[in-house]
Structure formats: C-alpha cells, structure tokens
Design an enzyme around this catalytic site. Structure first.
Site, PDB file in Angstrom:
ATOM      1  N   TYR A 292       0.820  -1.212   0.000  1.00  0.00           N
ATOM      2  CA  TYR A 292       0.000   0.000   0.000  1.00  0.00           C
ATOM      3  C   TYR A 292       0.856   1.265   0.000  1.00  0.00           C
ATOM      4  O   TYR A 292       0.482   2.268  -0.616  1.00  0.00           O
ATOM      5  CB  TYR A 292      -1.020  -0.021   1.155  1.00  0.00           C
ATOM      6  CG  TYR A 292      -2.182  -0.898   0.765  1.00  0.00           C
ATOM      7  CD1 TYR A 292      -3.158  -0.436  -0.115  1.00  0.00           C
ATOM      8  CD2 TYR A 292      -2.250  -2.217   1.190  1.00  0.00           C
ATOM      9  CE1 TYR A 292      -4.188  -1.261  -0.535  1.00  0.00           C
ATOM     10  CE2 TYR A 292      -3.281  -3.051   0.773  1.00  0.00           C
ATOM     11  CZ  TYR A 292      -4.243  -2.559  -0.097  1.00  0.00           C
ATOM     12  OH  TYR A 292      -5.250  -3.374  -0.536  1.00  0.00           O
TER      13      TYR A 292
ATOM     14  N   ASN B 218     -12.660   2.793  -7.387  1.00  0.00           N
ATOM     15  CA  ASN B 218     -11.250   3.202  -7.307  1.00  0.00           C
ATOM     16  C   ASN B 218     -10.929   3.810  -5.952  1.00  0.00           C
ATOM     17  O   ASN B 218     -11.773   4.437  -5.314  1.00  0.00           O
ATOM     18  CB  ASN B 218     -10.936   4.208  -8.416  1.00  0.00           C
ATOM     19  CG  ASN B 218     -11.138   3.596  -9.797  1.00  0.00           C
ATOM     20  OD1 ASN B 218     -11.230   2.376  -9.906  1.00  0.00           O
ATOM     21  ND2 ASN B 218     -11.229   4.418 -10.812  1.00  0.00           N
ATOM     22  N   VAL B 219      -9.682   3.638  -5.547  1.00  0.00           N
ATOM     23  CA  VAL B 219      -9.248   4.129  -4.230  1.00  0.00           C
ATOM     24  C   VAL B 219      -8.206   5.242  -4.390  1.00  0.00           C
ATOM     25  O   VAL B 219      -7.545   5.616  -3.432  1.00  0.00           O
ATOM     26  CB  VAL B 219      -8.669   2.954  -3.389  1.00  0.00           C
ATOM     27  CG1 VAL B 219      -9.754   1.939  -3.062  1.00  0.00           C
ATOM     28  CG2 VAL B 219      -7.498   2.260  -4.090  1.00  0.00           C
TER      29      VAL B 219
ATOM     30  N   HIS C 130     -14.826   1.184  -2.306  1.00  0.00           N
ATOM     31  CA  HIS C 130     -13.713   0.359  -1.816  1.00  0.00           C
ATOM     32  C   HIS C 130     -12.716   1.129  -0.956  1.00  0.00           C
ATOM     33  O   HIS C 130     -11.623   0.629  -0.701  1.00  0.00           O
ATOM     34  CB  HIS C 130     -12.991  -0.304  -3.013  1.00  0.00           C
ATOM     35  CG  HIS C 130     -13.834  -1.330  -3.724  1.00  0.00           C
ATOM     36  ND1 HIS C 130     -13.537  -1.836  -4.967  1.00  0.00           N
ATOM     37  CD2 HIS C 130     -14.985  -1.948  -3.340  1.00  0.00           C
ATOM     38  CE1 HIS C 130     -14.466  -2.725  -5.330  1.00  0.00           C
ATOM     39  NE2 HIS C 130     -15.353  -2.797  -4.365  1.00  0.00           N
TER      40      HIS C 130
ATOM     41  N   CYS D 188      -7.863   2.471  12.283  1.00  0.00           N
ATOM     42  CA  CYS D 188      -7.228   1.710  13.351  1.00  0.00           C
ATOM     43  C   CYS D 188      -7.901   0.345  13.474  1.00  0.00           C
ATOM     44  O   CYS D 188      -9.128   0.262  13.525  1.00  0.00           O
ATOM     45  CB  CYS D 188      -7.318   2.467  14.677  1.00  0.00           C
ATOM     46  SG  CYS D 188      -6.613   1.498  16.027  1.00  0.00           S
TER      47      CYS D 188
ATOM     48  N   CYS E 204      -9.352   0.650  17.485  1.00  0.00           N
ATOM     49  CA  CYS E 204     -10.421   1.592  17.878  1.00  0.00           C
ATOM     50  C   CYS E 204     -11.226   2.116  16.682  1.00  0.00           C
ATOM     51  O   CYS E 204     -12.169   2.894  16.859  1.00  0.00           O
ATOM     52  CB  CYS E 204      -9.861   2.765  18.680  1.00  0.00           C
ATOM     53  SG  CYS E 204      -8.947   3.970  17.695  1.00  0.00           S
TER      54      CYS E 204
ATOM     55  N   CYS F 235      -4.860   5.077  20.396  1.00  0.00           N
ATOM     56  CA  CYS F 235      -4.961   3.889  21.252  1.00  0.00           C
ATOM     57  C   CYS F 235      -3.779   2.934  21.129  1.00  0.00           C
ATOM     58  O   CYS F 235      -3.729   1.912  21.813  1.00  0.00           O
ATOM     59  CB  CYS F 235      -6.261   3.135  20.941  1.00  0.00           C
ATOM     60  SG  CYS F 235      -6.169   2.181  19.415  1.00  0.00           S
TER      61      CYS F 235
ATOM     62  N   GLY G 273     -14.790   1.761 -17.577  1.00  0.00           N
ATOM     63  CA  GLY G 273     -13.472   1.220 -17.216  1.00  0.00           C
ATOM     64  C   GLY G 273     -13.486   0.183 -16.110  1.00  0.00           C
ATOM     65  O   GLY G 273     -12.577   0.161 -15.281  1.00  0.00           O
TER      66      GLY G 273
ATOM     67  N   SER H  18     -14.010  -4.131 -15.364  1.00  0.00           N
ATOM     68  CA  SER H  18     -14.186  -5.461 -15.952  1.00  0.00           C
ATOM     69  C   SER H  18     -15.504  -6.081 -15.472  1.00  0.00           C
ATOM     70  O   SER H  18     -15.938  -7.096 -16.005  1.00  0.00           O
ATOM     71  CB  SER H  18     -13.017  -6.367 -15.558  1.00  0.00           C
ATOM     72  OG  SER H  18     -12.904  -6.413 -14.152  1.00  0.00           O
TER      73      SER H  18
END
Ligand code: OAD
Length: 254
Positions: A72, A110-111, A127, A135, A138, A158, A195, A197
């Site tokens: 990520y 999309n992210v 998504h 977190c 928490c 936390c 765009g 699938s």
C-alpha cells in the site's frame, strides 16, 4: 490519438443521457489507466510475485502486516505524481453542467481519489481511499495524505495497528455508502459504466440492478466485458477520449 468511434453511437449515448433526469456512473480502474494507475487485471496482475488477492485480504494483514503495508505504501507513493485525466474531468463537467442539484451520483471502485481531484462532488467510494488509515483496534479513520507511512504504523489514540482504509477481499462494503449507491442505482434513468471489468461483486451487481430498474446502460471500455451484454450502447475505446467527446456532444445539444 483520436479514436475513430462511430459518431452515431456517441450521438445515441448523448441522447440517452440528456433525456435522463438522474444519471449514475460506475467507474473502475480503467478510467485511471490513462493517468498511469495500473489496472488490476491487466499485464501479469502480480505485485512482487503476489496476486492482488494475496496482499489485499484481512488474512494477509494478520499474517504479515509489513508486507501489506509495503504494497500500500508503494501504491500511495505512485499517487504523488499522478493527475486526473480528461476522462475524470469530463465526468466532473457533466455533473456541474448537466446534472446539478444531486441528480448525479458517481459510484467508484477506485481508491485513488482522482474523481475528487478532478472536481467531482457526489462521489461514493465503494472500496475506500488510499489516503486514509483505519485503526484495527479503535476504528479511528484518519486522512494521512500521501506521506510515506511506517511498515507497522500505530494509532496515536490507542496504540493499535493502523490498516489502510480499503475494502479487502472477503470484507463488507461500508454499509452507508453501499446503501446510497443502491438508491442512486435504483432511481437513475441512465447508468454509465466506465473502465471496469465488472467481475468484482457486489459492485458489478449494480449494473444488472440498474437494468432491472429500467435504466439505460451505456458502457465505455477498451474491450467487451461482463457488462457488455447488459449495455444498450457500448462505446469501445479509451475513456480519456470517449468521455470528453460525449461531454462535448451533450453541451452542444443543450
Ligand atoms: P479491472 O482491472 O478488473 O478492469 C479494468 C477495466 O478497465 C478492464 O475492463 C479494461 O478493459 C478497462 N480499461 C483499461 N484501460 C482503459 C481505458 N483507458 N479506457 C477505458 N477502459 C479501460 O479493474 P476494476 O473493474 O476496477 O477491488 O476492478 C474491480 C475491483 O477489483 C477493484 O476495485 C479492486 C480489484 O480487486 C478492491 O481492491 C476491493
């Protein structure tokens, strides 16, 4: 490059859209491809030898959070140099000019946040978003921008382990966002699929739900997909070229 797309198809799609009181759009990774964001099911589909399904699951995160965070962090770093393309801008223009007052809903898988960056306002991110963390203890959600995060980032509230605020395989979609997407789908007159699938559920199920509710389905994609047989009109070519052509046609017909 100008795509030799049949003008009559663009005209027909523009007519369906301009006749709609409400428009919903479902976008997928293909709309960001021309910005340089890789799609999921292109090329070999691997990251450092892992299938996406192997790094994007709760199980993978429990087993090896550092590996998942490297994946990520790399995706977050890629975004620092990436800009929305004419396809994203065309959708933002469509919302502003043709469908103001909440008559437009952009549902995205999309992210990458590129629809917001292009100025789209009513965006439902099914998504999640790469900029946010959540977190795992928490549940606090925080916008971290795109600064690089540690391999095991810790919640300042936390001390729990932070995870990307992304929906992983096997997880539920955020319920409120999903509900809003389902309502927009059930109440629109035209549904534009761009765009994707159309193989990942439940998002892909919105296309048949829109069809069943009576909406006209318009697909924009480089190729035929699982959605094509539901489409009233399929426009094949890059969305960064087709969507601006469609937006221009709609403006000139007003
Ligand atoms: P996919 O990678 O499955 O599909 C991308 C689609 O975009 C394909 O149908 C391509 O033909 C099309 N495409 C590529 N370049 C294009 C362009 N320039 N113009 C138009 N179309 C183009 O991506 P998604 O359908 O978005 O989920 O994948 C759905 C979900 O699967 C993602 O949200 C992600 C993934 O696993 C999660 O991470 C939860």
């Amino acid at each position: 490059m100008n795509v030799p797309i049949d003008d009559r198809l663009i005209d027909a799609a523009a007519r369906l859209i301009s006749g709609a009181k409400k428009l919903a759009v479902l976008s997928g990774a293909g709309i960001s491809a021309e910005s340089g964001v890789p799609t999921f099911r292109g090329s070999d589909g691997l990251w450092e030898g892992h299938r996406i399904e192997e790094v994007a699951t709760p199980h993978a995160f429990r087993q090896d959070p550092a590996l998942v965070w490297r994946f990520y962090n790399q995706r977050r770093a890629n975004l620092t140099t990436i800009q929305p393309n004419p396809g994203h801008h065309a959708l933002a223009d469509l919302e502003r000019r043709q469908f103001p007052d909440g008559r437009f809903t952009l549902i995205t898988q999309n992210v990458d946040g590129l629809h917001h960056a292009a100025g789209s306002e009513r965006v439902l991110e099914l998504h999640g978003n790469l900029r946010r963390t959540r977190c795992s203890r928490c549940e606090l959600v925080a916008d971290q921008g795109l600064v690089p995060l540690e391999e095991r980032p810790i919640c300042l509230e936390c001390g729990g382990l932070l995870r990307p605020d992304i929906v992983w395989f096997g997880e539920m979609l955020p319920p409120t966002i999903w509900e809003q997407a389902a309502i927009a789908t059930a109440t629109c007159d035209a549904f534009l699929v761009v765009g994707t699938s159309a193989v990942v559920y439940p998002a892909a199920g919105l296309i048949s739900a829109a069809k069943q509710a009576g909406a006209a389905i318009i697909e924009v994609n480089l190729t035929e997909t699982e959605a094509s047989e539901l489409a009233d009109i399929a426009l094949h070519g890059p969305s960064g070229e087709i969507l601006p052509q469609l937006a221009r046609r709609l403006q000139s017909s007003n």
